[in-house]
Write an enzyme that holds these catalytic residues in place. Structure first.
Site, PDB file in Angstrom:
ATOM      1  N   LYS A 137       0.845  -1.213   0.000  1.00 53.68           N
ATOM      2  CA  LYS A 137       0.000   0.000   0.000  1.00 53.68           C
ATOM      3  C   LYS A 137       0.879   1.261   0.000  1.00 53.68           C
ATOM      4  CE  LYS A 137      -2.084  -1.194   3.884  1.00 53.68           C
ATOM      5  NZ  LYS A 137      -1.396  -2.481   4.149  1.00 53.68           N
TER       6      LYS A 137
ATOM      7  N   ARG B 274      -9.978   0.677   8.220  1.00 47.84           N
ATOM      8  CA  ARG B 274      -9.483  -0.655   8.539  1.00 47.84           C
ATOM      9  C   ARG B 274     -10.504  -1.482   9.305  1.00 47.84           C
ATOM     10  NH1 ARG B 274      -3.728   0.100   8.442  1.00 47.84           N
ATOM     11  NH2 ARG B 274      -2.548  -1.579   9.320  1.00 47.84           N
TER      12      ARG B 274
ATOM     13  N   ARG C  65      11.129  -1.560  11.046  1.00 44.51           N
ATOM     14  CA  ARG C  65      10.030  -1.239  11.962  1.00 44.51           C
ATOM     15  C   ARG C  65       9.931  -2.270  13.075  1.00 44.51           C
ATOM     16  NH1 ARG C  65       4.839   0.212   8.246  1.00 44.51           N
ATOM     17  NH2 ARG C  65       3.827  -1.022   9.886  1.00 44.51           N
TER      18      ARG C  65
ATOM     19  N   ARG D 105      -0.487  -9.116  13.222  1.00 50.74           N
ATOM     20  CA  ARG D 105      -1.062  -8.091  12.337  1.00 50.74           C
ATOM     21  C   ARG D 105      -1.864  -8.738  11.216  1.00 50.74           C
ATOM     22  NH1 ARG D 105       4.170  -5.272  10.683  1.00 50.74           N
ATOM     23  NH2 ARG D 105       2.882  -4.208   9.144  1.00 50.74           N
TER      24      ARG D 105
ATOM     25  N   ARG E 144      11.899  -5.493   4.756  1.00 48.70           N
ATOM     26  CA  ARG E 144      11.572  -4.071   4.537  1.00 48.70           C
ATOM     27  C   ARG E 144      12.480  -3.149   5.337  1.00 48.70           C
ATOM     28  NH1 ARG E 144       5.631  -1.827   5.493  1.00 48.70           N
ATOM     29  NH2 ARG E 144       5.876  -2.771   7.552  1.00 48.70           N
TER      30      ARG E 144
HETATM   31  P1  AP5 Z   1       4.778  -1.692   1.885  1.00 46.45           P
HETATM   32  O1  AP5 Z   1       4.446  -0.829   0.717  1.00 46.45           O
HETATM   33  O2  AP5 Z   1       5.525  -1.098   3.009  1.00 46.45           O
HETATM   34  O3  AP5 Z   1       3.448  -2.451   2.386  1.00 46.45           O
HETATM   35  P2  AP5 Z   1       2.175  -1.893   3.168  1.00 46.45           P
HETATM   36  O4  AP5 Z   1       0.993  -2.520   2.521  1.00 46.45           O
HETATM   37  O5  AP5 Z   1       2.219  -0.422   3.250  1.00 46.45           O
HETATM   38  O6  AP5 Z   1       2.419  -2.585   4.570  1.00 46.45           O
HETATM   39  P3  AP5 Z   1       2.349  -2.001   6.038  1.00 46.45           P
HETATM   40  O7  AP5 Z   1       3.105  -2.964   6.910  1.00 46.45           O
HETATM   41  O8  AP5 Z   1       2.786  -0.581   6.072  1.00 46.45           O
HETATM   42  O9  AP5 Z   1       0.839  -2.118   6.312  1.00 46.45           O
HETATM   43  P4  AP5 Z   1       0.155  -2.137   7.648  1.00 46.45           P
HETATM   44  O10 AP5 Z   1      -1.221  -1.950   7.161  1.00 46.45           O
HETATM   45  O11 AP5 Z   1       0.377  -3.328   8.470  1.00 46.45           O
HETATM   46  O12 AP5 Z   1       0.893  -0.973   8.494  1.00 46.45           O
HETATM   47  P5  AP5 Z   1       0.477   0.510   8.825  1.00 46.45           P
HETATM   48  O13 AP5 Z   1       1.703   1.310   8.867  1.00 46.45           O
HETATM   49  O14 AP5 Z   1      -0.646   0.938   7.969  1.00 46.45           O
HETATM   50  O15 AP5 Z   1       5.585  -2.954   1.297  1.00 46.45           O
HETATM   51  C1  AP5 Z   1       6.123  -3.946   2.155  1.00 46.45           C
HETATM   52  C2  AP5 Z   1       7.495  -4.422   1.642  1.00 46.45           C
HETATM   53  O16 AP5 Z   1       7.310  -5.128   0.398  1.00 46.45           O
HETATM   54  C3  AP5 Z   1       8.475  -3.283   1.329  1.00 46.45           C
HETATM   55  O17 AP5 Z   1       9.762  -3.677   1.698  1.00 46.45           O
HETATM   56  C4  AP5 Z   1       8.354  -3.110  -0.206  1.00 46.45           C
HETATM   57  O18 AP5 Z   1       9.570  -2.622  -0.773  1.00 46.45           O
HETATM   58  C5  AP5 Z   1       8.042  -4.517  -0.666  1.00 46.45           C
HETATM   59  N1  AP5 Z   1       7.136  -4.564  -1.830  1.00 46.45           N
HETATM   60  C6  AP5 Z   1       6.015  -3.811  -2.040  1.00 46.45           C
HETATM   61  N2  AP5 Z   1       5.412  -4.167  -3.193  1.00 46.45           N
HETATM   62  C7  AP5 Z   1       6.173  -5.176  -3.727  1.00 46.45           C
HETATM   63  C8  AP5 Z   1       6.068  -5.956  -4.930  1.00 46.45           C
HETATM   64  N3  AP5 Z   1       5.072  -5.807  -5.812  1.00 46.45           N
HETATM   65  N4  AP5 Z   1       7.020  -6.907  -5.151  1.00 46.45           N
HETATM   66  C9  AP5 Z   1       8.047  -7.089  -4.260  1.00 46.45           C
HETATM   67  N5  AP5 Z   1       8.194  -6.380  -3.113  1.00 46.45           N
HETATM   68  C10 AP5 Z   1       7.272  -5.429  -2.846  1.00 46.45           C
HETATM   69  O19 AP5 Z   1      -0.100   0.349  10.316  1.00 46.45           O
HETATM   70  C11 AP5 Z   1       0.752   0.076  11.409  1.00 46.45           C
HETATM   71  C12 AP5 Z   1      -0.043   0.019  12.691  1.00 46.45           C
HETATM   72  O20 AP5 Z   1      -0.677   1.306  12.944  1.00 46.45           O
HETATM   73  C13 AP5 Z   1      -1.215  -0.977  12.713  1.00 46.45           C
HETATM   74  O21 AP5 Z   1      -0.792  -2.268  13.074  1.00 46.45           O
HETATM   75  C14 AP5 Z   1      -2.122  -0.335  13.783  1.00 46.45           C
HETATM   76  O22 AP5 Z   1      -1.651  -0.588  15.068  1.00 46.45           O
HETATM   77  C15 AP5 Z   1      -1.973   1.142  13.497  1.00 46.45           C
HETATM   78  N6  AP5 Z   1      -2.978   1.633  12.526  1.00 46.45           N
HETATM   79  C16 AP5 Z   1      -2.723   2.134  11.289  1.00 46.45           C
HETATM   80  N7  AP5 Z   1      -3.873   2.468  10.670  1.00 46.45           N
HETATM   81  C17 AP5 Z   1      -4.882   2.170  11.524  1.00 46.45           C
HETATM   82  C18 AP5 Z   1      -6.296   2.269  11.434  1.00 46.45           C
HETATM   83  N8  AP5 Z   1      -6.910   2.739  10.339  1.00 46.45           N
HETATM   84  N9  AP5 Z   1      -7.019   1.861  12.514  1.00 46.45           N
HETATM   85  C19 AP5 Z   1      -6.425   1.411  13.624  1.00 46.45           C
HETATM   86  N10 AP5 Z   1      -5.088   1.271  13.760  1.00 46.45           N
HETATM   87  C20 AP5 Z   1      -4.318   1.638  12.717  1.00 46.45           C
HETATM   88 MG    MG Z   2       2.509   1.003   4.859  1.00 47.43          MG
END
Ligand code: AP5
Ligand code: MG
Length: 218
Positions: free
Chosen positions: A15, A90, A162, A173, A129
């Site tokens: 994402k 979410r 992270r 997660r 990552r």
């Molecule tokens: P990346 O692009 O970083 O993936 P992502 O989908 O953004 O994954 P996240 O871990 O950031 O998602 P998340 O939803 O768990 O975390 P968030 O920060 O939102 O890609 C991942 C890796 O793969 C990278 O190394 C990239 O280079 C590689 N990659 C990407 N695409 C690729 C491809 N096509 N081929 C090969 N490699 C690839 O949330 C963190 C925490 O915050 C949550 O756990 C929660 O506690 C809190 N939080 C956030 N939002 C909310 C909400 N709305 N409600 C409640 N709590 C929330």
């Molecule tokens: Mg992300």
């Protein structure tokens, strides 16, 4: 009318990676709820202190707190044209709150690209990552390596792994995603907004497929 696009997909689906690439093409602000929480954590704000325990455990921050945070963020001038939302909504409660919020803004969710990636691939992506300290730019030691090891290509800041990318937190997660976020696939399917994208393709191919779908019918 302002455009609001929601990126849906499990942790590690790509994402953040895609949002960084396509927000410029679409001329939309990239709003990542996770990045906003991490900024607050770094600055030790009240919001950051509240969110910390949930994030460390791989659980969701409570809906009311998250919804208020996003409402405030979407009201800022850089979201005048709309936003590319990454990580929000979410839960079904957050999705309904977003719908209501956008009615107030005389708008609505336009499309929901859903990046579909199987679980084993997610674990491999998250364990490799590297994230930049300043602005959350994302790299992968194999799939998207930085030009200089440990340094962000975009802003020169240090890269780190992270805390919540530890294997046991990643598992938690993914489980939380299946229970609380996956129901949104059907929610947006029913309103005809879901665009499923095969997230196992290369980063470039996922971007191209997503951009083609978002410019279709316009
Ligand atoms: P990346 O692009 O970083 O993936 P992502 O989908 O953004 O994954 P996240 O871990 O950031 O998602 P998340 O939803 O768990 O975390 P968030 O920060 O939102 O890609 C991942 C890796 O793969 C990278 O190394 C990239 O280079 C590689 N990659 C990407 N695409 C690729 C491809 N096509 N081929 C090969 N490699 C690839 O949330 C963190 C925490 O915050 C949550 O756990 C929660 O506690 C809190 N939080 C956030 N939002 C909310 C909400 N709305 N409600 C409640 N709590 C929330
Ligand atoms: Mg992300």
């Amino acid at each position: 009318m302002a455009r609001y696009i929601v990126l849906l997909g499990p942790p590690g689906a790509g994402k953040g990676t895609q949002a960084q690439r396509i927000s410029e093409t679409l001329v939309l602000a990239h709003i990542s709820s996770g990045d906003i929480f991490r900024e607050n954590l770094k600055d030790q704000t009240e919001l950051g202190n509240l969110a910390k325990g949930y994030i460390d455990r791989g659980e969701l921050v409570p809906d009311d707190v998250t919804i208020a945070m996003i409402r405030e963020r979407l009201s800022r001038p850089d979201c005048r044209n709309g936003a590319l939302l990454d990580g929000f909504p979410r839960t079904p409660i957050q999705a309904e709150a977003l719908d209501k919020m956008l009615v107030e803004f005389n708008s609505e969710v336009e499309a929901v690209p859903y990046i579909n990636v199987p679980e084993d691939v997610l674990v491999e992506r998250l364990s490799g990552r590297w994230t930049c300290k300043d602005q959350g730019h994302v790299f992968h030691h194999i799939y998207s390596p930085p030009k200089v090891q440990g340094i962000c290509d975009q802003d020169g800041s240090e890269l780190y792994q992270r805390e919540d990318d530890k294997p046991e937190t990643v598992k938690r997660r993914i489980r939380v995603y299946m229970e609380q976020t996956a129901p949104l696939i059907e929610y947006y399917q029913q309103s005809g907004k879901l665009i499923e994208v095969d997230g196992t393709q290369s980063i470039e191919d996922v971007s191209n497929e997503m951009i083609a779908a978002l410019f279709k019918d316009r």
